[in-house]
Design a protein around this motif. Structure first.
Motif, PDB file in Angstrom:
ATOM      1  N   HIS A 108     -65.395 -15.480 -21.587  1.00 34.76           N
ATOM      2  CA  HIS A 108     -66.002 -15.991 -22.816  1.00 34.76           C
ATOM      3  C   HIS A 108     -65.573 -17.423 -23.141  1.00 34.76           C
ATOM      4  O   HIS A 108     -66.330 -18.179 -23.738  1.00 34.76           O
ATOM      5  N   ILE A 109     -64.331 -17.759 -22.795  1.00 34.92           N
ATOM      6  CA  ILE A 109     -63.722 -19.017 -23.226  1.00 34.92           C
ATOM      7  C   ILE A 109     -63.128 -19.723 -22.019  1.00 34.92           C
ATOM      8  O   ILE A 109     -62.430 -19.106 -21.202  1.00 34.92           O
ATOM      9  N   LEU A 110     -63.383 -21.015 -21.926  1.00 32.13           N
ATOM     10  CA  LEU A 110     -62.742 -21.859 -20.922  1.00 32.13           C
ATOM     11  C   LEU A 110     -62.068 -23.021 -21.643  1.00 32.13           C
ATOM     12  O   LEU A 110     -62.713 -23.741 -22.402  1.00 32.13           O
ATOM     13  N   VAL A 111     -60.776 -23.190 -21.393  1.00 34.31           N
ATOM     14  CA  VAL A 111     -60.048 -24.326 -21.954  1.00 34.31           C
ATOM     15  C   VAL A 111     -59.565 -25.200 -20.800  1.00 34.31           C
ATOM     16  O   VAL A 111     -58.646 -24.816 -20.068  1.00 34.31           O
ATOM     17  N   ASN A 112     -60.206 -26.348 -20.629  1.00 29.88           N
ATOM     18  CA  ASN A 112     -59.801 -27.311 -19.605  1.00 29.88           C
ATOM     19  C   ASN A 112     -58.719 -28.202 -20.200  1.00 29.88           C
ATOM     20  O   ASN A 112     -59.004 -29.185 -20.884  1.00 29.88           O
ATOM     21  N   ASN A 113     -57.477 -27.833 -19.944  1.00 26.85           N
ATOM     22  CA  ASN A 113     -56.348 -28.501 -20.589  1.00 26.85           C
ATOM     23  C   ASN A 113     -55.456 -29.270 -19.624  1.00 26.85           C
ATOM     24  O   ASN A 113     -54.911 -30.310 -19.982  1.00 26.85           O
TER      25      ASN A 113
ATOM     26  N   ILE B 125     -57.325 -20.583 -19.259  1.00 30.34           N
ATOM     27  CA  ILE B 125     -56.641 -21.772 -19.781  1.00 30.34           C
ATOM     28  C   ILE B 125     -55.938 -22.474 -18.629  1.00 30.34           C
ATOM     29  O   ILE B 125     -55.053 -21.887 -17.994  1.00 30.34           O
ATOM     30  N   THR B 126     -56.308 -23.713 -18.339  1.00 28.47           N
ATOM     31  CA  THR B 126     -55.617 -24.451 -17.286  1.00 28.47           C
ATOM     32  C   THR B 126     -54.417 -25.190 -17.863  1.00 28.47           C
ATOM     33  O   THR B 126     -54.397 -25.556 -19.031  1.00 28.47           O
ATOM     34  N   GLY B 127     -53.404 -25.377 -17.024  1.00 24.78           N
ATOM     35  CA  GLY B 127     -52.180 -26.009 -17.503  1.00 24.78           C
ATOM     36  C   GLY B 127     -51.434 -25.130 -18.474  1.00 24.78           C
ATOM     37  O   GLY B 127     -50.839 -25.609 -19.445  1.00 24.78           O
ATOM     38  N   ALA B 128     -51.415 -23.820 -18.203  1.00 22.76           N
ATOM     39  CA  ALA B 128     -50.889 -22.850 -19.168  1.00 22.76           C
ATOM     40  C   ALA B 128     -49.390 -22.621 -19.057  1.00 22.76           C
ATOM     41  O   ALA B 128     -48.830 -21.854 -19.837  1.00 22.76           O
ATOM     42  N   ALA B 129     -48.727 -23.281 -18.117  1.00 18.02           N
ATOM     43  CA  ALA B 129     -47.300 -23.019 -17.902  1.00 18.02           C
ATOM     44  C   ALA B 129     -46.408 -23.640 -18.961  1.00 18.02           C
ATOM     45  O   ALA B 129     -45.279 -23.181 -19.170  1.00 18.02           O
ATOM     46  N   SER B 130     -46.901 -24.673 -19.646  1.00 18.86           N
ATOM     47  CA  SER B 130     -46.042 -25.376 -20.604  1.00 18.86           C
ATOM     48  C   SER B 130     -46.896 -26.171 -21.579  1.00 18.86           C
ATOM     49  O   SER B 130     -48.123 -26.250 -21.449  1.00 18.86           O
ATOM     50  N   GLY B 131     -46.231 -26.767 -22.557  1.00 15.85           N
ATOM     51  CA  GLY B 131     -46.863 -27.721 -23.460  1.00 15.85           C
ATOM     52  C   GLY B 131     -48.053 -27.180 -24.218  1.00 15.85           C
ATOM     53  O   GLY B 131     -48.044 -26.064 -24.744  1.00 15.85           O
ATOM     54  N   ILE B 132     -49.111 -27.992 -24.277  1.00 12.89           N
ATOM     55  CA  ILE B 132     -50.302 -27.638 -25.047  1.00 12.89           C
ATOM     56  C   ILE B 132     -50.967 -26.386 -24.490  1.00 12.89           C
ATOM     57  O   ILE B 132     -51.390 -25.507 -25.248  1.00 12.89           O
TER      58      ILE B 132
END
Length: 248
Positions: free
Chosen positions: A80-85, A10-17
Motif C-alpha cells: 500500500h505504501i512506498l517510502v523512498n527514503n 521503507i528504504t534506508g530503514a536501518a537508521s535515522g529518518i
C-alpha cells in the motif's frame, strides 16, 4: 490514521529518518518491509509489533529491487505504501567532485526511487487501485544546497542538490500519471536534520523560525499524513519540514 494492516516498504530503514518512519508506521499497525544495505536489527527492536520483513541489499540494483517487491507480495499479498527514503550526500564542491561521487548520489537518491516506484506500481498498486508513494527529498533540491558551517563550508554538494531536485520532479510526474488509479505521490523535504549524514557538520539554526536541528521523528510525522487515507485529496505536494528556514 486508518493505516492498520497496510503494508509499507521503507528504504534506508536501518537508521535515522527511515528508522523513525518504520517505527511510527509500525505503531499505527502497519506491516513494515525494512530495506537497507545494513542490518535493521536496531530498528526491528523498536517496532511496535512483529509483522515485518527485512530485505538487505543494494537499492540501486534493479534485480534486488524487484526481488524485494516480490518478497513483499509473497508474504503480504499487496503493498500500500512506498517510502523512498534512503540517500547519500557528498559535500564536495563542483571543482573537486568526481564522477564516482556524482553517480553515487544520483543513483542512490534518484535512480532507486524510480526503480522502487516502478516495481511497486506495476502491476501491484495499479491493479489494486490504491497506493501512497512518499519520496524524501530535501530543501537542497529546492534552493541548491543548504549552507552550513563557517563561510559556507559543509554545504551539500551539486550531486545531492541535483538528485533531490530530480526526486521532486519525479514526484510531480508520477502524481500526474497515477492519480487516475487512486495512487498519490508526495514528497517530504527536510531541512537540517540530525542523522548520520549531518553528523559532525555544524549548522547555524539562528536564522530559522524554529531554532534547532530537526529530528527524524519530525520527518516521520509528515510521512504519516501522506501515507494515510486522510491524504486522499493531496498529491504532487512538497512539504518542507525545515524549521521555517525556507520562508520568503
Amino acid at each position: 490514521m486508518n493505516l492498520k494492516d497496510d503494508v509499507a516498504i521503507i528504504t534506508g530503514a536501518a537508521s535515522g529518518i527511515g528508522q523513525a518512519i518504520a517505527v511510527q508506521l509500525s505503531q499505527q499497525g502497519v506491516h513494515t518491509v525494512l530495506v537497507d544495505i545494513n542490518s535493521c536489527e536496531e530498528t526491528i527492536s523498536m517496532l511496535a509489533h512483529e509483522s515485518y520483513l527485512e530485505c538487505l541489499g543494494d537499492i540501486r540494483d534493479e534485480k534486488f529491487v524487484q526481488a524485494t517487491v516480490n518478497r513483499t507480495i509473497g508474504k503480504y499479498g499487496e503493498v500500500h505504501i512506498l517510502v523512498n527514503n534512503a540517500g547519500t550526500a557528498s559535500r564536495k564542491d563542483l571543482e573537486t567532485m568526481t564522477l564516482e561521487d556524482w553517480d553515487r548520489d544520483l543513483n542512490t537518491n534518484l535512480k532507486a526511487a524510480f526503480l522502487f516506484t516502478q516495481a511497486c506500481v506495476y502491476p501491484h498498486m495499479k491493479d489494486a487501485g490504491y497506493g501512497r508513494i512518499i519520496n524524501i527529498s530535501s530543501v537542497s533540491g529546492l534552493n541548491g544546497g543548504v549552507t552550513s558551517g563557517d563561510e559556507g563550508k559543509g554545504r551539500s554538494g551539486p550531486a545531492y542538490a541535483a538528485s533531490k531536485g530530480g526526486v521532486i520532479a519525479l514526484t510531480k510526474w508520477v502524481a500526474k500519471e497515477l492519480g487516475p488509479y487512486g495512487i498519490t505521490c508526495n514528497s517530504v523535504a527536510p531541512g537540517a536534520t540530525a542523522t548520520a549524514i549531518t553528523a559532525g557538520v555544524p549548522y547555524d539554526t539562528s536564522q530559522q523560525v524554529i531554532k534547532r536541528m530537526g529530528h527524524p521523528h519530525d520527518i516521520a510525522g509528515a510521512v504519516l499524513y501522506f501515507a494515510s487515507r486522510d491524504s486522499s485529496y493531496t498529491t504532487a505536494q512538497v512539504l518542507k519540514v525545515d524549521g521555517g528556514i525556507s520562508i520568503g
